[in-house]
Design a protein around this motif. Structure first.
Motif, PDB file in Angstrom:
ATOM      1  N   ALA A 193     -38.701  -1.275  -5.200  1.00 54.40           N
ATOM      2  CA  ALA A 193     -39.663  -0.253  -5.635  1.00 54.40           C
ATOM      3  C   ALA A 193     -38.937   0.974  -6.190  1.00 54.40           C
ATOM      4  N   LEU A 194     -37.870   1.390  -5.527  1.00 58.16           N
ATOM      5  CA  LEU A 194     -37.122   2.558  -5.976  1.00 58.16           C
ATOM      6  C   LEU A 194     -36.466   2.315  -7.341  1.00 58.16           C
ATOM      7  N   PHE A 195     -35.844   1.155  -7.518  1.00 61.01           N
ATOM      8  CA  PHE A 195     -35.222   0.841  -8.806  1.00 61.01           C
ATOM      9  C   PHE A 195     -36.270   0.719  -9.909  1.00 61.01           C
ATOM     10  N   PHE A 196     -37.408   0.145  -9.600  1.00 57.57           N
ATOM     11  CA  PHE A 196     -38.479   0.020 -10.583  1.00 57.57           C
ATOM     12  C   PHE A 196     -38.997   1.396 -10.987  1.00 57.57           C
ATOM     13  N   LEU A 197     -39.204   2.278 -10.025  1.00 55.83           N
ATOM     14  CA  LEU A 197     -39.669   3.636 -10.341  1.00 55.83           C
ATOM     15  C   LEU A 197     -38.632   4.405 -11.152  1.00 55.83           C
ATOM     16  N   ARG A 198     -37.375   4.241 -10.816  1.00 53.46           N
ATOM     17  CA  ARG A 198     -36.309   4.901 -11.590  1.00 53.46           C
ATOM     18  C   ARG A 198     -36.297   4.363 -13.013  1.00 53.46           C
ATOM     19  N   PHE A 199     -36.489   3.056 -13.158  1.00 58.59           N
ATOM     20  CA  PHE A 199     -36.547   2.449 -14.488  1.00 58.59           C
ATOM     21  C   PHE A 199     -37.732   3.005 -15.268  1.00 58.59           C
ATOM     22  N   LEU A 200     -38.900   3.077 -14.648  1.00 64.24           N
ATOM     23  CA  LEU A 200     -40.095   3.596 -15.323  1.00 64.24           C
ATOM     24  C   LEU A 200     -39.946   5.063 -15.721  1.00 64.24           C
ATOM     25  N   ALA A 201     -39.212   5.828 -14.926  1.00 67.72           N
ATOM     26  CA  ALA A 201     -39.012   7.250 -15.232  1.00 67.72           C
ATOM     27  C   ALA A 201     -38.298   7.433 -16.566  1.00 67.72           C
ATOM     28  N   GLY A 202     -37.455   6.484 -16.948  1.00 62.36           N
ATOM     29  CA  GLY A 202     -36.863   6.470 -18.276  1.00 62.36           C
ATOM     30  C   GLY A 202     -35.617   7.298 -18.511  1.00 62.36           C
ATOM     31  N   LYS A 203     -35.076   7.931 -17.481  1.00 62.77           N
ATOM     32  CA  LYS A 203     -33.856   8.727 -17.676  1.00 62.77           C
ATOM     33  C   LYS A 203     -32.726   7.874 -18.246  1.00 62.77           C
ATOM     34  N   TRP A 204     -32.687   6.616 -17.874  1.00 68.44           N
ATOM     35  CA  TRP A 204     -31.651   5.681 -18.309  1.00 68.44           C
ATOM     36  C   TRP A 204     -31.619   5.525 -19.828  1.00 68.44           C
ATOM     37  N   LYS A 205     -32.755   5.767 -20.498  1.00 68.86           N
ATOM     38  CA  LYS A 205     -32.830   5.567 -21.948  1.00 68.86           C
ATOM     39  C   LYS A 205     -31.914   6.515 -22.721  1.00 68.86           C
ATOM     40  N   SER A 206     -31.620   7.652 -22.130  1.00 68.30           N
ATOM     41  CA  SER A 206     -30.766   8.625 -22.826  1.00 68.30           C
ATOM     42  C   SER A 206     -29.308   8.563 -22.374  1.00 68.30           C
ATOM     43  N   MET A 207     -29.003   7.682 -21.455  1.00 67.71           N
ATOM     44  CA  MET A 207     -27.624   7.563 -20.962  1.00 67.71           C
ATOM     45  C   MET A 207     -26.801   6.711 -21.915  1.00 67.71           C
ATOM     46  N   ARG A 208     -25.529   7.040 -22.000  1.00 64.69           N
ATOM     47  CA  ARG A 208     -24.598   6.257 -22.811  1.00 64.69           C
ATOM     48  C   ARG A 208     -23.304   6.120 -22.015  1.00 64.69           C
ATOM     49  N   VAL A 209     -22.831   4.899 -21.920  1.00 64.12           N
ATOM     50  CA  VAL A 209     -21.581   4.657 -21.205  1.00 64.12           C
ATOM     51  C   VAL A 209     -20.408   5.150 -22.038  1.00 64.12           C
ATOM     52  N   ILE A 210     -20.489   4.921 -23.342  1.00 62.31           N
ATOM     53  CA  ILE A 210     -19.473   5.407 -24.257  1.00 62.31           C
ATOM     54  C   ILE A 210     -20.130   6.430 -25.180  1.00 62.31           C
ATOM     55  N   GLU A 211     -19.670   7.640 -25.091  1.00 63.15           N
ATOM     56  CA  GLU A 211     -20.243   8.710 -25.902  1.00 63.15           C
ATOM     57  C   GLU A 211     -19.697   8.679 -27.312  1.00 63.15           C
ATOM     58  N   LYS A 212     -20.515   9.093 -28.251  1.00 63.07           N
ATOM     59  CA  LYS A 212     -20.064   9.195 -29.627  1.00 63.07           C
ATOM     60  C   LYS A 212     -19.096  10.373 -29.746  1.00 63.07           C
ATOM     61  N   THR A 213     -18.077  10.216 -30.536  1.00 63.97           N
ATOM     62  CA  THR A 213     -17.112  11.304 -30.709  1.00 63.97           C
ATOM     63  C   THR A 213     -17.653  12.263 -31.782  1.00 63.97           C
ATOM     64  N   PRO A 214     -17.500  13.579 -31.554  1.00 64.92           N
ATOM     65  CA  PRO A 214     -17.979  14.543 -32.541  1.00 64.92           C
ATOM     66  C   PRO A 214     -17.148  14.480 -33.827  1.00 64.92           C
ATOM     67  N   ILE A 215     -17.814  14.743 -34.936  1.00 62.17           N
ATOM     68  CA  ILE A 215     -17.121  14.705 -36.226  1.00 62.17           C
ATOM     69  C   ILE A 215     -16.621  16.070 -36.582  1.00 62.17           C
TER      70      ILE A 215
END
Length: 177
Positions: free
Chosen positions: A155-177
């Motif tokens: 239930a906790l993982f499902f609620l965290r998934f529904l909250a959507g914070k994960w959608k903006s996470m990136r494991v590898i960040e883009k390098t600034p130009i």
């Protein structure tokens, strides 16, 4: 029975990471939900087997046991298979949604939630059941704690998934130009 879900969890984690790396969180969400539907359908079938044809799972153990030994454990095992069937349904959410969160890079949440809930809902209640209950109540109390832990985690993982914070996470960040 749960090994196919583990495979789906690994695939979900990889595909979510790839989709987020391509800036396509909607694909990551569809991937996760597809894996959840498929594994949930599979586990419904397995749970129904645990509940309605438990003797199939007991056959390998019957072959090596005496009739008296088997008669003594059969009702206990049948009851435990009810627990297993129930928590297996929730384990689908546990495995798939935690895999999606980990694929997105939300590993700290998964780690902290797993550790805290395991102590609060699994370890301490199981210890209490074993320490203060008698007979089969000990065993069933510990299995009740395990079932509650798996359900709460899912239930906790499902609620965290529904909250959507994960959608903006990136494991590898883009390098600034």
């Amino acid at each position: 029975a749960f090994m196919p879900m583990i495979g789906f969890g690994i695939a979900t984690s990889v595909l979510v990471g790839r989709a987020l790396g391509a800036d396509k969180p909607e694909i990551a969400q569809k991937t996760t939900m597809s894996a959840a539907y498929i594994t949930f359908g599979y586990m419904i079938f397995i749970a129904l087997c645990y509940w309605f044809v438990p003797n199939v799972f007991l056959l390998p153990f019957k072959a090596q046991a005496s009739a008296e030994q088997f008669a003594a454990i059969k009702p206990v095992v049948r009851t435990l298979l009810i627990f297993v069937g129930f928590y297996s349904l929730f384990d689908t959410g546990n495995i798939i949604f935690s895999a999606a969160l980990k694929g997105a890079g939300d590993t700290r949440f998964v780690c902290y939630a797993s550790v805290v809930l395991s102590w609060v809902l699994l370890v301490v209640p199981s210890w209490l059941a074993i320490t203060f209950l008698q007979g089969r109540a000990r065993l069933y109390g510990a299995w009740f704690a395990l079932t509650g832990y798996v359900c709460a985690l899912a239930a906790l993982f499902f609620l965290r998934f529904l909250a959507g914070k994960w959608k903006s996470m990136r494991v590898i960040e883009k390098t600034p130009i």
